[in-house]
Design an enzyme around this catalytic site. Sequence first.
Site, PDB file in Angstrom:
ATOM      1  N   ARG A  79       1.179  -0.940  -0.308  1.00 53.84           N
ATOM      2  CA  ARG A  79       0.022   0.018   0.030  1.00 53.84           C
ATOM      3  C   ARG A  79       1.190   1.159  -0.186  1.00 53.84           C
ATOM      4  O   ARG A  79       0.416   2.094  -0.617  1.00 53.84           O
ATOM      5  CB  ARG A  79      -0.955   0.242   1.370  1.00 53.84           C
ATOM      6  CG  ARG A  79      -2.032   0.987   1.499  1.00 53.84           C
ATOM      7  CD  ARG A  79      -2.693   1.292   1.964  1.00 53.84           C
ATOM      8  NE  ARG A  79      -2.347   1.105   3.870  1.00 53.84           N
ATOM      9  CZ  ARG A  79      -1.971   1.477   4.208  1.00 53.84           C
ATOM     10  NH1 ARG A  79      -2.200   3.191   3.990  1.00 53.84           N
ATOM     11  NH2 ARG A  79      -1.857   1.126   5.640  1.00 53.84           N
ATOM     12  N   TYR A 132     -13.925  16.526 -17.679  1.00 57.60           N
ATOM     13  CA  TYR A 132     -14.500  15.671 -18.196  1.00 57.60           C
ATOM     14  C   TYR A 132     -15.899  15.426 -16.574  1.00 57.60           C
ATOM     15  O   TYR A 132     -15.155  15.912 -15.695  1.00 57.60           O
ATOM     16  CB  TYR A 132     -13.414  14.381 -17.257  1.00 57.60           C
ATOM     17  CG  TYR A 132     -13.657  13.241 -17.102  1.00 57.60           C
ATOM     18  CD1 TYR A 132     -14.302  12.372 -18.522  1.00 57.60           C
ATOM     19  CD2 TYR A 132     -13.595  12.983 -16.132  1.00 57.60           C
ATOM     20  CE1 TYR A 132     -14.165  11.102 -17.533  1.00 57.60           C
ATOM     21  CE2 TYR A 132     -14.323  11.279 -15.629  1.00 57.60           C
ATOM     22  CZ  TYR A 132     -14.244  10.618 -16.658  1.00 57.60           C
ATOM     23  OH  TYR A 132     -14.323   9.132 -16.683  1.00 57.60           O
ATOM     24  N   ASP A 204      -5.023  18.395 -16.967  1.00 59.60           N
ATOM     25  CA  ASP A 204      -5.291  17.072 -17.459  1.00 59.60           C
ATOM     26  C   ASP A 204      -5.382  17.121 -18.924  1.00 59.60           C
ATOM     27  O   ASP A 204      -5.912  17.776 -19.584  1.00 59.60           O
ATOM     28  CB  ASP A 204      -6.844  16.959 -17.201  1.00 59.60           C
ATOM     29  CG  ASP A 204      -7.403  15.188 -17.172  1.00 59.60           C
ATOM     30  OD1 ASP A 204      -6.406  15.054 -18.395  1.00 59.60           O
ATOM     31  OD2 ASP A 204      -8.573  15.195 -16.976  1.00 59.60           O
ATOM     32  N   LYS A 229      -5.941   5.851 -20.593  1.00 57.43           N
ATOM     33  CA  LYS A 229      -6.788   6.226 -22.096  1.00 57.43           C
ATOM     34  C   LYS A 229      -5.217   5.360 -22.991  1.00 57.43           C
ATOM     35  O   LYS A 229      -4.917   4.663 -22.939  1.00 57.43           O
ATOM     36  CB  LYS A 229      -6.506   7.877 -22.021  1.00 57.43           C
ATOM     37  CG  LYS A 229      -7.872   7.772 -20.584  1.00 57.43           C
ATOM     38  CD  LYS A 229      -8.816   6.744 -21.524  1.00 57.43           C
ATOM     39  CE  LYS A 229     -10.277   7.562 -20.726  1.00 57.43           C
ATOM     40  NZ  LYS A 229     -10.000   7.902 -19.138  1.00 57.43           N
TER      41      LYS A 229
END
Length: 418
Positions: A79, A132, A204, A229
């Site tokens: 983690r 988005y 972004d 993507k």
Amino acid sequence: MSRPSIRHTPAKSNFDFSTNGLTIDDVTPNTAIVTSRLVRQGPVTEPLAVPIYHSSTYAVDKMEDITSGILDGGPIYSRLSNPTTEAAEAMINSLEKGAGCLTFSSGMAAVTSIFLGFLKKGDHVIQQIPVYPGTATALKLLRDSYGVELTTVKDVTVEEVAKFIKPNTKLLWFETPCNPDSTVVDVEELTALAKSRNILVAVDGTFGSPALQHFMPYGIDFSMHSCTKYIGGHSDLIGGVVTTRTLEQWRILKHIQGTFGNMLSPHDASLVIRGFRTLTLRMDKISSTAMQVAIFLEGHPKVQRVHYPGLKSHPQHEIAKKQMSAYSGMIMAEIKGGEQGGRTVAESLRIVRLAVSLGGVVSLVEHPFSMTHGRYLLTPEETDEGGITPGMLRISIGLEDAVDLIKDFEQALAKVKI
């Protein structure tokens, strides 16, 4: 008589070498099965493909090694750090050239980690629209539930953004090219404005990928990409990445990631690494094909308008020329005939697949008005304000040849009745 193997020694475990004084005769068979591990022999070699480290935890020799690993780096607990995941981060940062990268379990995990790490009650955020929908939803949640002020701006220019800056403005958030209409933002000018007012800047850049646009040299604070993507590139993983300008920003994000546990899995990190190695090659091919498809669509009588940064008709074409090395594969095409025209094309394509997401090797098309930017995420007012029209299609060009894609759009457009 068969020829003997050229290898002289078989694989051996810790028990074969009496590690810590224990041999196979000192333990039961069950204990041997559970605790045996390979001891490497021969020269030290390095795998060309980064291994997938599935281990959740790592053994140490001394208790002090735990603290050292947590503070100075090294796998202790996955983690907090994992060799496969960190290999992906180091690779992406070699292209982004920031202080450091962190990979997350999704693009939205990356986005919300920035918000959680750097915004507090009373802070003001200026957000571009359209954006988005997941990001828009997260910012509205911060506004409605946690007291963060939010201003949305359609015309993301220095002159327009400057009108909305307040004393408590903390963050400027925008996309370039923008989802879904491929608006291009002048990163250099907006960053200069933000820095003059001590405002953080987050970009972004998913639509362009880090292969085609490099924003860290302009002084932005956070470069964010959805690894789902173009970076992953094969439509087979979910992930996100943030590159930071300073080491302190990286440390804050690292604390958020470790606290909330939204790190990228080792398996997905290995897919990110595989995809990233071919990113520049894919983006060159995709951009070249997209330009040919965009030119065809712009000249078609049943297409109302086309937004593609590489076209001279694009409103921010000169800005795109300045800050992009090529123009990516994202095309916005508004089909005549409104929603029915867009639906007809989207559902009639035979090579281009009807699906959400983008940036893979297979070309995709989606209808923002009824899918990604539809009523389930945005209100009708927000859809209208963002310029999402009924005939709009968002097209993600893949690695197919341009001639075949053009033929596919040609036959689909022939079915549109206007």
